[in-house]
Design an enzyme around this catalytic site. Sequence first.
Site, PDB file in Angstrom:
ATOM      1  N   ARG A 144       0.803  -1.224   0.000  1.00 30.44           N
ATOM      2  CA  ARG A 144       0.000   0.000   0.000  1.00 30.44           C
ATOM      3  C   ARG A 144       0.837   1.278   0.000  1.00 30.44           C
ATOM      4  O   ARG A 144       0.320   2.331   0.327  1.00 30.44           O
ATOM      5  CB  ARG A 144      -0.967  -0.025   1.187  1.00 30.44           C
ATOM      6  CG  ARG A 144      -1.974  -1.158   1.083  1.00 30.44           C
ATOM      7  CD  ARG A 144      -3.076  -1.093   2.120  1.00 30.44           C
ATOM      8  NE  ARG A 144      -4.016  -2.182   1.929  1.00 30.44           N
ATOM      9  CZ  ARG A 144      -3.940  -3.375   2.510  1.00 30.44           C
ATOM     10  NH1 ARG A 144      -2.936  -3.633   3.354  1.00 30.44           N
ATOM     11  NH2 ARG A 144      -4.823  -4.310   2.265  1.00 30.44           N
ATOM     12  N   THR A 188       1.820  -5.153   4.772  1.00 33.21           N
ATOM     13  CA  THR A 188       1.299  -4.664   3.491  1.00 33.21           C
ATOM     14  C   THR A 188       1.046  -3.163   3.515  1.00 33.21           C
ATOM     15  O   THR A 188       0.666  -2.584   2.498  1.00 33.21           O
ATOM     16  CB  THR A 188      -0.013  -5.379   3.133  1.00 33.21           C
ATOM     17  OG1 THR A 188      -0.982  -5.139   4.170  1.00 33.21           O
ATOM     18  CG2 THR A 188       0.195  -6.877   2.965  1.00 33.21           C
ATOM     19  N   GLY A 205      -3.958 -11.357  11.845  1.00 31.16           N
ATOM     20  CA  GLY A 205      -5.058 -11.712  12.723  1.00 31.16           C
ATOM     21  C   GLY A 205      -5.745 -13.012  12.358  1.00 31.16           C
ATOM     22  O   GLY A 205      -6.352 -13.665  13.205  1.00 31.16           O
ATOM     23  N   GLU A 206      -5.663 -13.402  11.080  1.00 32.24           N
ATOM     24  CA  GLU A 206      -6.289 -14.651  10.650  1.00 32.24           C
ATOM     25  C   GLU A 206      -5.427 -15.872  10.980  1.00 32.24           C
ATOM     26  O   GLU A 206      -5.848 -17.010  10.793  1.00 32.24           O
ATOM     27  CB  GLU A 206      -6.549 -14.612   9.135  1.00 32.24           C
ATOM     28  CG  GLU A 206      -7.795 -13.855   8.748  1.00 32.24           C
ATOM     29  CD  GLU A 206      -7.768 -12.392   9.157  1.00 32.24           C
ATOM     30  OE1 GLU A 206      -8.694 -11.957   9.864  1.00 32.24           O
ATOM     31  OE2 GLU A 206      -6.818 -11.670   8.791  1.00 32.24           O
ATOM     32  N   TRP A 254      -2.546  -3.409  10.452  1.00 31.92           N
ATOM     33  CA  TRP A 254      -2.088  -3.520   9.071  1.00 31.92           C
ATOM     34  C   TRP A 254      -2.458  -2.350   8.157  1.00 31.92           C
ATOM     35  O   TRP A 254      -2.284  -2.457   6.932  1.00 31.92           O
ATOM     36  CB  TRP A 254      -2.589  -4.833   8.470  1.00 31.92           C
ATOM     37  CG  TRP A 254      -4.053  -5.101   8.579  1.00 31.92           C
ATOM     38  CD1 TRP A 254      -4.714  -5.711   9.611  1.00 31.92           C
ATOM     39  CD2 TRP A 254      -5.048  -4.815   7.595  1.00 31.92           C
ATOM     40  NE1 TRP A 254      -6.054  -5.807   9.343  1.00 31.92           N
ATOM     41  CE2 TRP A 254      -6.287  -5.268   8.101  1.00 31.92           C
ATOM     42  CE3 TRP A 254      -5.028  -4.217   6.330  1.00 31.92           C
ATOM     43  CZ2 TRP A 254      -7.481  -5.133   7.390  1.00 31.92           C
ATOM     44  CZ3 TRP A 254      -6.219  -4.089   5.627  1.00 31.92           C
ATOM     45  CH2 TRP A 254      -7.427  -4.546   6.160  1.00 31.92           C
ATOM     46  N   ASP A 314     -15.274 -10.670  12.622  1.00 31.87           N
ATOM     47  CA  ASP A 314     -14.125 -10.136  11.885  1.00 31.87           C
ATOM     48  C   ASP A 314     -14.343  -8.683  11.495  1.00 31.87           C
ATOM     49  O   ASP A 314     -14.043  -8.276  10.378  1.00 31.87           O
ATOM     50  CB  ASP A 314     -13.825 -10.984  10.640  1.00 31.87           C
ATOM     51  CG  ASP A 314     -12.540 -10.548   9.943  1.00 31.87           C
ATOM     52  OD1 ASP A 314     -11.615 -10.100  10.630  1.00 31.87           O
ATOM     53  OD2 ASP A 314     -12.480 -10.623   8.695  1.00 31.87           O
ATOM     54  N   ARG A 341     -15.594  -1.161   9.883  1.00 34.05           N
ATOM     55  CA  ARG A 341     -16.047  -2.398   9.243  1.00 34.05           C
ATOM     56  C   ARG A 341     -17.419  -2.826   9.783  1.00 34.05           C
ATOM     57  O   ARG A 341     -18.201  -3.446   9.070  1.00 34.05           O
ATOM     58  CB  ARG A 341     -15.026  -3.519   9.505  1.00 34.05           C
ATOM     59  CG  ARG A 341     -13.750  -3.432   8.712  1.00 34.05           C
ATOM     60  CD  ARG A 341     -13.779  -4.272   7.447  1.00 34.05           C
ATOM     61  NE  ARG A 341     -13.630  -5.689   7.690  1.00 34.05           N
ATOM     62  CZ  ARG A 341     -12.472  -6.336   7.747  1.00 34.05           C
ATOM     63  NH1 ARG A 341     -11.341  -5.672   7.598  1.00 34.05           N
ATOM     64  NH2 ARG A 341     -12.436  -7.629   7.946  1.00 34.05           N
TER      65      ARG A 341
END
Length: 571
Positions: A144, A188, A205-206, A254, A314, A341
């Site tokens: 990014r 990223t 986190g995943e 992130w 999530d 989110r």
Amino acid sequence: MTLSKTLCKTSLCLAVMALTGAAYAATQAAAPAYPTVTNARLDNATSDNGWLMYRRDYKSNGYAPFKEINTGNVSGLKQVWDYTSTYKQGHEAPPIVNGDYMFVTTPKDELLAFQATTGKLLWKYQHDLSQVGLKTVCCDVVNRGVALHGDEVYMATLDNYVVALDAKTGKVEWKKQIIAPDIGYAMTLAPLVVKDKVVVGLSGGEYGARGRIVALNAKTGKVVWTSYTIPAPNQPGGDTWPKGAYKTGGGGAWLTGTYDQETNTLFWGVGNPGPWLATLRPGLNLYTDSVIAMDPATGKIKWHYQYTPHDTWDYDGTNETVLTDISYQGKSYKALVSASRNGWFYAIDRTDGKLIYAKPFVTATSVNGIKDGQMTTDEAMRPAIGKQVFTCPSFLGGKNWWPISVDPETHMAYVPAMHTCMTISGTTVSYKAGLPFLGETFNVTADPKFKGQWGDVIAINLDTGEPAWHHPSALPWNDGMLSTAGGLVFSGSADGYLYAFDAKTGKVLWKSPQMTSGVIGVPSTWKVDGKQYVSLWAGWGGATPIWGGDMAKDPAVKRIPLGGHLYVFSL
């Protein structure tokens, strides 16, 4: 060999050396001058002619005070140069511009330096990922963007290096690996430089990675401080986790943070807890799904606000925080605003972390209200093993990572939104380094209230929190927003157009010719010699085609072509 032949060859060698030196000197003379990026310039990036950091300035509002391109002449925008990359993954970085230098990254950590006005490629750096599996990089192998400081340009990489390069030549000055790759961690984001420190955050986190934010000395790469987003038991907030769970608690950081110069405070968004299934980790699970306020000198956390307590959907809290002044119900605030989110738009007092207001901007059923200034959730909407729920928004969010823009003139925030819901249910899971740590299965579906409309551009009145205008989209709207003093809002569509909206009304004033791919790249704008330019990557990818469920299966979405293509427009 005779002496004459030796002299002849030596003379030839000297002649060749002289020609080579002349060519090098000519190349250097042809290269644009590079203005040093001082701390003072970063502090005053709001008024700079360039685009010096990820969201232009420390406020992160994605707004430029340029009027050369405006509502009266935007219909005359034309492409002035372009560049095609070799990658088919998502192209997400904004072009960063200093003087007549442009720096922009591609997937898999390639960094390109151009002459900003002509598109001449000045140098290219390809980070070596040949020994990295990239199997624990979530949501596409993207990058990014970069940060600037002094005469250096800084990039964070998928294998967790921070790399400093000479901005004029691309020569590597130093590189520092924060943590080993392929065990759940990756980077990223675009770094942020604050007070001679390069600040980055890690994702994962995943995969049960423990989130952290790290500051490095900009000159040497030495780590100055590390702030964990998941506290240990002996730290404030540590009692909000079951015993030992903090070690695999997620909380990725992130996306790029924001810096408040007035209070000397660094703000950073924190992602979802791990595993996803909340019944496996009772408690509030701080500081996941939160914004945290930190001392940039030490990384010490001053305060936090949690958008989604004990998250099981999530609903990452990493979305950018924008600093702006608002007036709400007759009272003025120094605010921090964010479109989360979880489907709610937040205004928080950035001096103390107290909630000013929170209002849903899409259908929001799981996070359902406010009590005593804190968010509440609907227990019936929590999945469990053997229990499936239907809830809105989906885990992709009412807005995902693509940034909002805030216009201080219109007092509006411009939000790239999605109308999705999901089915989600619990499963058994155990932690193993480098493997997904979810404990849930899911499918993204359409929001029944918005059938045939996956996307939306929403203007929100900052002084009320209510929508001012909408631009509905049949396709998902996955691009960042850019607003300007010319009364314009720019953003790219999934079917490959750059739009210019009237900032006050939402009327489409200009649309580019169709580009070669859908757009998820963040637009930026800058001026050189009084001429204003607008640029962005086209290059579809990211989370939507990978995790998008029914949305990704939509025939119109499946037809979106891939491939990175950088476009630059001007009058």
